[in-house]
Design a protein around this motif. Sequence first.
Motif, PDB file in Angstrom:
ATOM      1  N   ALA A  16       0.831  -1.205   0.000  1.00 29.49           N
ATOM      2  CA  ALA A  16       0.000   0.000   0.000  1.00 29.49           C
ATOM      3  C   ALA A  16       0.860   1.247   0.000  1.00 29.49           C
ATOM      4  CB  ALA A  16      -0.925  -0.012   1.218  1.00 29.49           C
ATOM      5  N   LYS A  17       1.889   1.259   0.816  1.00 27.07           N
ATOM      6  CA  LYS A  17       2.776   2.420   0.887  1.00 27.07           C
ATOM      7  C   LYS A  17       3.456   2.671  -0.461  1.00 27.07           C
ATOM      8  CE  LYS A  17       5.234   2.628   4.562  1.00 27.07           C
ATOM      9  NZ  LYS A  17       6.281   2.417   5.596  1.00 27.07           N
ATOM     10  N   ILE A  21       3.132   5.945  -3.040  1.00 27.84           N
ATOM     11  CA  ILE A  21       4.290   6.720  -3.471  1.00 27.84           C
ATOM     12  C   ILE A  21       4.417   6.715  -4.994  1.00 27.84           C
ATOM     13  CG2 ILE A  21       6.817   6.760  -3.428  1.00 27.84           C
ATOM     14  CD1 ILE A  21       6.627   5.784  -0.506  1.00 27.84           C
ATOM     15  N   ASP A  22       4.250   5.533  -5.600  1.00 30.56           N
ATOM     16  CA  ASP A  22       4.425   5.422  -7.051  1.00 30.56           C
ATOM     17  C   ASP A  22       3.369   6.203  -7.828  1.00 30.56           C
ATOM     18  OD1 ASP A  22       6.594   3.817  -6.622  1.00 30.56           O
ATOM     19  OD2 ASP A  22       5.544   1.925  -7.009  1.00 30.56           O
ATOM     20  N   PRO A 320       4.649   9.171   4.459  1.00 28.84           N
ATOM     21  CA  PRO A 320       5.579   8.836   3.370  1.00 28.84           C
ATOM     22  C   PRO A 320       5.085   9.316   2.008  1.00 28.84           C
ATOM     23  CG  PRO A 320       5.316   6.970   4.846  1.00 28.84           C
ATOM     24  CD  PRO A 320       4.291   7.972   5.255  1.00 28.84           C
ATOM     25  N   ALA A 321       3.770   9.249   1.776  1.00 28.64           N
ATOM     26  CA  ALA A 321       3.223   9.733   0.506  1.00 28.64           C
ATOM     27  C   ALA A 321       3.383  11.246   0.389  1.00 28.64           C
ATOM     28  CB  ALA A 321       1.748   9.351   0.400  1.00 28.64           C
ATOM     29  N   LEU A 322       3.218  11.958   1.498  1.00 30.14           N
ATOM     30  CA  LEU A 322       3.364  13.418   1.468  1.00 30.14           C
ATOM     31  C   LEU A 322       4.806  13.833   1.198  1.00 30.14           C
ATOM     32  CD1 LEU A 322       1.034  14.540   4.398  1.00 30.14           C
ATOM     33  CD2 LEU A 322       0.513  14.335   1.950  1.00 30.14           C
ATOM     34  N   GLU A 323       5.762  13.015   1.646  1.00 27.98           N
ATOM     35  CA  GLU A 323       7.158  13.322   1.326  1.00 27.98           C
ATOM     36  C   GLU A 323       7.381  13.287  -0.178  1.00 27.98           C
ATOM     37  OE1 GLU A 323       9.699  14.431   3.004  1.00 27.98           O
ATOM     38  OE2 GLU A 323       8.572  14.519   4.865  1.00 27.98           O
ATOM     39  N   GLY A 327       8.020  16.778  -2.981  1.00 26.93           N
ATOM     40  CA  GLY A 327       9.187  16.866  -3.843  1.00 26.93           C
ATOM     41  C   GLY A 327      10.469  16.310  -3.271  1.00 26.93           C
ATOM     42  N   THR A 328      10.409  15.638  -2.124  1.00 27.71           N
ATOM     43  CA  THR A 328      11.619  15.031  -1.577  1.00 27.71           C
ATOM     44  C   THR A 328      12.070  13.900  -2.498  1.00 27.71           C
ATOM     45  OG1 THR A 328      10.798  15.490   0.652  1.00 27.71           O
ATOM     46  CG2 THR A 328      12.664  13.987   0.465  1.00 27.71           C
ATOM     47  N   ALA A 329      13.309  13.970  -2.964  1.00 26.38           N
ATOM     48  CA  ALA A 329      13.828  12.963  -3.892  1.00 26.38           C
ATOM     49  C   ALA A 329      13.871  11.592  -3.227  1.00 26.38           C
ATOM     50  CB  ALA A 329      15.220  13.362  -4.367  1.00 26.38           C
ATOM     51  N   ASP A 330      13.823  10.537  -4.068  1.00 26.86           N
ATOM     52  CA  ASP A 330      13.764   9.165  -3.560  1.00 26.86           C
ATOM     53  C   ASP A 330      14.847   8.884  -2.527  1.00 26.86           C
ATOM     54  OD1 ASP A 330      11.721   8.837  -5.313  1.00 26.86           O
ATOM     55  OD2 ASP A 330      12.793   7.551  -6.723  1.00 26.86           O
ATOM     56  N   GLU A 331      16.092   9.294  -2.835  1.00 29.44           N
ATOM     57  CA  GLU A 331      17.210   8.940  -1.967  1.00 29.44           C
ATOM     58  C   GLU A 331      17.211   9.680  -0.638  1.00 29.44           C
ATOM     59  OE1 GLU A 331      18.990  11.670  -5.227  1.00 29.44           O
ATOM     60  OE2 GLU A 331      17.303  10.285  -4.974  1.00 29.44           O
TER      61      GLU A 331
END
Length: 417
Positions: A16-17, A21-22, A320-323, A327-331
């Motif tokens: 789900a998470k 995110i995707d 985590p979805a809000l991050e 615009g927080t990059a994946d890394e």
Amino acid sequence: MTDACAENGLRSVEAAKQMLIDSINPITQSETIPLEQACGRVLAEPVLAALDLPPCDNSAMDGYALGGDHESYTLIGKSLAGHPFDGTLESGQAIRITTGAAVPKGADRVQMQENCTVDGNQLSMSRPASPGENIRRRGEDVHTGQSLVPVGSKIKVPHIALLAAAGVEEVTVIRPLKAALLSIGDELKPIGTPPSELGDGDIYDSNRIALKAALNQLDIEILDLDCWPDQPDKIREAFILARDSADFVITSGGVSVGEADFTKTVLQELGEIGFWKLAIKPGKPFAFGRLPKTEGETLFFGLPGNPVSAIVTLYQLVIPALEKLRGTADEYRQPPLQTRARLLNAICKKPGRTDFQRGFTYRDADGIQVVETRGIQGSHILSGFAQANCFVVLPREGGDCETGDWVTVEPFSAPLK
């Protein structure tokens, strides 16, 4: 919105998470703000160094800058921070120098003052200094033109320190997210309503207050739309207002699969909403979708109505979805910190759902990390949650745990810390 990997109709927390995110496209609008206000914001544009750091060779110690390798030196002046020595050292000459002061031309080493003896203008040492000793070289930290902070990273206090040292006054960051919070239900009453005025089955609208407090810690602009009655026209009005005013909407309650209520009907009329059954405890009912509008769309997160479930799903799924949305990059999207601890009490658990029990973890007298659950673990029990400082994370297919077992704990971080 289906999950081909869901087993027994339940979607795993991890799946789900990741699906959340995707499916999210980050916002790109930015604003330029003073550097001292940028902590926690996501950098939107590169910041390049306009000078070397350090900007000149300088002393790492209070002591003496020396010209060449000799047993004794003649003192000819001093270099203080902000007041450099104006001249060049010849071989055999020395100057008094303080930490951070510029090393003059001709000086190739600095001897710390504890190793020095001064008699008049003559300097002797208890041990020799090596070439380059106690000298901070120009540009050894940062070179002119170097990128100082990666785009897409959250600006932290060390970033602020670096940028300030480089003379940066302001930075361009992703604008704050805008959230709309609302509650729907005839049984919900505002905080402040006297208990004597609560009817049978009435409850305080506490979830919205708790969610608002959580989002306030995350640099999110909040539109608090209060509580709305269970009436289709009012619910539609509320969601249209929320949609047109925010990047995302959060509600709690009214998202159980198969539950017949006006909220679900209106949401499905206004957009694409999926009602999920999650393999999480506390939790399980969760809704996610999109509300299209004239320009773009507004995301929708429907949390369970039980108060502990609402906070747990916010923490584990929505944040985590809000991050990603901000615009927080994946890394630079860090997963919650997890560690291992020895269990101080037995836990009953049925396989089938990942269980986030509320616990208190600490190091015992022997230095061992231990944890004990706090209070009754019902999804409506807030007192134990208020005493906790971590989740005890029990795997989906795991069963009962015994005293002394080693378990995974996830210490609370913002906004629960």
